[in-house]
Design an enzyme around this catalytic site. Sequence first.
Site, PDB file in Angstrom:
ATOM      1  N   ARG A  35     -57.737  -7.420   5.280  1.00 19.23           N
ATOM      2  CA  ARG A  35     -58.798  -6.669   5.947  1.00 19.23           C
ATOM      3  C   ARG A  35     -58.247  -6.260   7.310  1.00 19.23           C
ATOM      4  O   ARG A  35     -57.403  -6.954   7.886  1.00 19.23           O
ATOM      5  CB  ARG A  35     -60.042  -7.529   6.132  1.00 19.23           C
ATOM      6  CG  ARG A  35     -60.639  -8.067   4.833  1.00 19.23           C
ATOM      7  CD  ARG A  35     -61.803  -8.999   5.132  1.00 19.23           C
ATOM      8  NE  ARG A  35     -62.449  -9.473   3.911  1.00 19.23           N
ATOM      9  CZ  ARG A  35     -62.127 -10.618   3.283  1.00 19.23           C
ATOM     10  NH1 ARG A  35     -61.171 -11.407   3.784  1.00 19.23           N
ATOM     11  NH2 ARG A  35     -62.763 -10.979   2.179  1.00 19.23           N
ATOM     12  N   LYS A  66     -62.872 -14.368   5.988  1.00 16.99           N
ATOM     13  CA  LYS A  66     -64.306 -14.557   6.182  1.00 16.99           C
ATOM     14  C   LYS A  66     -64.680 -16.020   5.997  1.00 16.99           C
ATOM     15  O   LYS A  66     -64.146 -16.707   5.133  1.00 16.99           O
ATOM     16  CB  LYS A  66     -65.086 -13.697   5.186  1.00 16.99           C
ATOM     17  CG  LYS A  66     -65.044 -12.202   5.505  1.00 16.99           C
ATOM     18  CD  LYS A  66     -65.942 -11.425   4.568  1.00 16.99           C
ATOM     19  CE  LYS A  66     -65.989  -9.948   4.935  1.00 16.99           C
ATOM     20  NZ  LYS A  66     -66.859  -9.181   4.022  1.00 16.99           N
ATOM     21  N   HIS A  85     -59.506   0.523   4.897  1.00 18.06           N
ATOM     22  CA  HIS A  85     -59.945  -0.417   3.863  1.00 18.06           C
ATOM     23  C   HIS A  85     -59.501   0.038   2.473  1.00 18.06           C
ATOM     24  O   HIS A  85     -59.314  -0.781   1.570  1.00 18.06           O
ATOM     25  CB  HIS A  85     -61.469  -0.586   3.907  1.00 18.06           C
ATOM     26  CG  HIS A  85     -61.937  -1.867   3.292  1.00 18.06           C
ATOM     27  ND1 HIS A  85     -61.618  -3.105   3.819  1.00 18.06           N
ATOM     28  CD2 HIS A  85     -62.686  -2.105   2.188  1.00 18.06           C
ATOM     29  CE1 HIS A  85     -62.163  -4.056   3.072  1.00 18.06           C
ATOM     30  NE2 HIS A  85     -62.813  -3.479   2.077  1.00 18.06           N
ATOM     31  N   ARG A 126     -56.417  -1.692   1.340  1.00 13.86           N
ATOM     32  CA  ARG A 126     -56.656  -3.018   0.746  1.00 13.86           C
ATOM     33  C   ARG A 126     -57.076  -2.864  -0.711  1.00 13.86           C
ATOM     34  O   ARG A 126     -56.622  -3.596  -1.593  1.00 13.86           O
ATOM     35  CB  ARG A 126     -57.721  -3.748   1.565  1.00 13.86           C
ATOM     36  CG  ARG A 126     -58.209  -5.075   0.978  1.00 13.86           C
ATOM     37  CD  ARG A 126     -59.118  -5.750   2.004  1.00 13.86           C
ATOM     38  NE  ARG A 126     -60.076  -6.674   1.414  1.00 13.86           N
ATOM     39  CZ  ARG A 126     -59.831  -7.967   1.201  1.00 13.86           C
ATOM     40  NH1 ARG A 126     -58.643  -8.476   1.499  1.00 13.86           N
ATOM     41  NH2 ARG A 126     -60.772  -8.747   0.694  1.00 13.86           N
ATOM     42  N   HIS A 136     -61.360 -13.414  -1.785  1.00 15.12           N
ATOM     43  CA  HIS A 136     -62.726 -13.293  -2.277  1.00 15.12           C
ATOM     44  C   HIS A 136     -63.262 -14.668  -2.652  1.00 15.12           C
ATOM     45  O   HIS A 136     -62.580 -15.459  -3.309  1.00 15.12           O
ATOM     46  CB  HIS A 136     -62.780 -12.385  -3.519  1.00 15.12           C
ATOM     47  CG  HIS A 136     -62.632 -10.940  -3.204  1.00 15.12           C
ATOM     48  ND1 HIS A 136     -62.246  -9.997  -4.140  1.00 15.12           N
ATOM     49  CD2 HIS A 136     -62.811 -10.246  -2.046  1.00 15.12           C
ATOM     50  CE1 HIS A 136     -62.210  -8.806  -3.569  1.00 15.12           C
ATOM     51  NE2 HIS A 136     -62.546  -8.933  -2.312  1.00 15.12           N
ATOM     52  N   TYR A 170     -62.367  -4.332  -9.669  1.00 14.52           N
ATOM     53  CA  TYR A 170     -61.116  -3.587  -9.826  1.00 14.52           C
ATOM     54  C   TYR A 170     -60.774  -3.336 -11.286  1.00 14.52           C
ATOM     55  O   TYR A 170     -59.994  -2.440 -11.583  1.00 14.52           O
ATOM     56  CB  TYR A 170     -59.978  -4.317  -9.110  1.00 14.52           C
ATOM     57  CG  TYR A 170     -60.193  -4.304  -7.619  1.00 14.52           C
ATOM     58  CD1 TYR A 170     -59.979  -3.146  -6.875  1.00 14.52           C
ATOM     59  CD2 TYR A 170     -60.677  -5.425  -6.966  1.00 14.52           C
ATOM     60  CE1 TYR A 170     -60.223  -3.120  -5.517  1.00 14.52           C
ATOM     61  CE2 TYR A 170     -60.918  -5.409  -5.603  1.00 14.52           C
ATOM     62  CZ  TYR A 170     -60.694  -4.256  -4.882  1.00 14.52           C
ATOM     63  OH  TYR A 170     -60.950  -4.227  -3.543  1.00 14.52           O
TER      64      TYR A 170
END
Length: 309
Positions: A158, A182, A250, A253, A276, A285
Amino acid sequence: MAPDLSRKREAWLATLAHERRLSPKTVEAYERDVRQFCTFLTRHLAGPPGVADVAELRPADFRAFLAERRRGGAGARTLGRGLAGIRSLLKYLEREGLANAAGAHALRAPRTGKSLPRPLSARQAVDVVGARAQLAEEPWIAARNAAVLTLLYGCGLRISEALALKPGEIDAARQSLRVTGKGGKTRLVPVLPATREAVAEYERLCPFHLASNEPLFRGARGKVLQPAIIQREMQRMRSALGLPETATPHALRHSFATHLLAGGGDLRTIQELLGHASLSTTQVYTGVDTTRLLEIYDTAHPRAGTHRS
């Protein structure tokens, strides 16, 4: 809002930032959504709401708020995020013994259509990370931009993760990078030689002292590099290379994940590399890859026009 609710709101925001370690943008969005909700409640209840007022809210009150926001043009995604912020505040008050969050949780979030990410093609991604010579200004700034963009595509970072890197965090011996993403979760990402070389070139040319405890990437005056600078660089890239509007930092990514999947990477590994929390987030994806396969089929197969009704 009444002073007692204002104090609790500030304590809740501090908890989100320091204990739950949500990103500053998420905390800002939650604060904005709750502020809008309290503005609505001031009209709805004919006075500034306090903790006791919020504790007594029913599902109908939340539905009235969402209906007003929808009339104002808010979409399902915005409404869903707003409801998530309100629920978070009520859960905080519930833990403090001051409210019951059941009313907000009884409400179903508005449905949002699934949107697939829009990655660049492999050729476009390579053009972006290799376009330094075309768009060079000061050599060290060109090297900096190239290093950041290479990290986004080469490591799937990110933009906030790339800009938070400190000097020496790329382990040259292990050819890897430990990334804090995150929620404060860390992951180990392999680093390609081209990525290590791009970062090393920036470090060599950067005119500022790069302290080991400070962010690696700097702005033109030596301060911490802001995401907006890289976003503007991508805008220049779009113009120079004829890329679509969806070509954003982004998107690099997204391209990292899509190209790994197309090359035979398995979803669990890609999930770990992207950081994730849920495999379902990564599974989007597979839809991107299937779409691309059908595009190739339509273009290349002699009977493409008859394969679907």
